[in-house]
Design a protein around this motif. Sequence first.
Motif, short mmCIF file in Angstrom:
data_model
loop_
_atom_site.label_atom_id
_atom_site.label_comp_id
_atom_site.label_asym_id
_atom_site.label_seq_id
_atom_site.Cartn_x
_atom_site.Cartn_y
_atom_site.Cartn_z
N MET A 1 0.95 -1.26 0.07
CA MET A 1 -0.22 -0.22 -0.02
C MET A 1 1.00 1.29 0.05
O MET A 1 0.30 2.28 -0.42
N GLU A 2 1.97 1.19 0.53
CA GLU A 2 3.07 2.13 0.45
C GLU A 2 2.96 2.96 -0.78
O GLU A 2 3.47 4.16 -0.75
N GLU A 3 3.35 2.18 -1.75
CA GLU A 3 3.73 2.68 -3.09
C GLU A 3 2.54 3.42 -3.83
O GLU A 3 2.55 4.11 -4.66
N ILE A 4 1.32 3.39 -3.43
CA ILE A 4 -0.08 3.99 -3.84
C ILE A 4 0.20 5.30 -3.48
O ILE A 4 0.07 5.89 -2.19
N ARG A 115 -7.98 11.07 2.04
CA ARG A 115 -7.30 12.23 1.43
C ARG A 115 -6.29 12.79 2.39
O ARG A 115 -5.07 13.49 1.81
N ALA A 116 -6.05 12.24 3.48
CA ALA A 116 -5.01 12.92 4.45
C ALA A 116 -3.72 12.37 4.05
O ALA A 116 -2.76 13.26 4.35
N LYS A 117 -3.67 11.48 3.24
CA LYS A 117 -2.34 10.92 2.82
C LYS A 117 -2.20 10.45 1.36
O LYS A 117 -0.89 10.19 1.04
N ARG A 118 -3.31 10.57 0.75
CA ARG A 118 -3.06 10.49 -0.72
C ARG A 118 -3.93 11.30 -1.62
O ARG A 118 -4.90 11.78 -0.93
N PHE A 119 -3.55 11.40 -2.89
CA PHE A 119 -4.58 12.15 -3.74
C PHE A 119 -5.65 11.25 -3.94
O PHE A 119 -5.63 10.04 -4.01
N ILE A 120 -6.67 12.13 -3.85
CA ILE A 120 -8.15 11.16 -4.09
C ILE A 120 -8.69 12.15 -5.54
O ILE A 120 -8.73 13.36 -5.69
N ARG A 229 -8.62 2.40 6.78
CA ARG A 229 -7.86 1.64 7.76
C ARG A 229 -6.83 0.86 7.03
O ARG A 229 -5.76 0.82 7.80
N LEU A 230 -7.16 0.16 6.09
CA LEU A 230 -6.19 -0.74 5.58
C LEU A 230 -5.13 -0.29 4.98
O LEU A 230 -3.95 -0.32 4.94
N MET A 231 -5.24 1.01 4.47
CA MET A 231 -4.04 1.94 3.85
C MET A 231 -3.56 2.76 4.84
O MET A 231 -2.46 3.32 4.48
N GLY A 232 -3.84 2.44 6.12
CA GLY A 232 -3.15 3.64 7.07
C GLY A 232 -3.36 4.57 7.21
O GLY A 232 -2.44 5.59 7.56
#
Length: 232
Positions: A1-4, A115-120, A229-232
Amino acid sequence: MEEIKAVVFDVFGTLVDWRSGVAREAARILGGQGIAADWGALADAWRAQYQPAMERVRSGEIPFSKLDVLHRINLDHVLGAMDIPADEATRHELNLAWHRLDAWPDVVPGLQALRAKRFIAPCSNGHIALMVNLARRNGFVWDAVLGAELARDYKPKLAVYQHTAAAFDLEPWQVMMVAAHSSDLAAARQAGLKTCFVARPSEHGPGKGETMASVTVDCSVRGLDELARLMG
């Protein structure tokens, strides 16, 4: 998941409940004029014209047209088949029902957490104005609005997914496509994206939606809160 680095979403059925929304709007607009009909059946019949209309664009039979245009052609067909009278103003208002759909309960908090950690962004067959209206109605906060209008083609053509990844300056494998439809995810995977299935068992009515993916996916969840939750 970290690479996403980005998570993108199908919208109709995955994020918003199209069937209930269209049936509600039909009951309000047409029922308000004294017309009686099975509004769920109208919503189903309208949606049944969705893929055939887009296939005319995908095949090159007609130029790219925004979804509002295709929806209106389909609506005229359905009203005629169901022998429902409606004037031009009524048809125009009913066609905008797709702009007034409500999100599933898990969607807004799930999107906020992701969205807190990734683009959406949406990766939808809906055009930009339609996506913006749904976002404003439901409180979606996107980093971009992507999908069919950007690619000038309709899913499941691979270009739609590839343009979505490129818009973020990312490789396809750095983007995860989330959808409630196995066919959408199969095409996204073929385009090189990671994929996640989200179950929407009531999409086509109670017990009539997909409950599990019928294709290979990277993960399956019961809601966007679980994905967050799965993506942290």
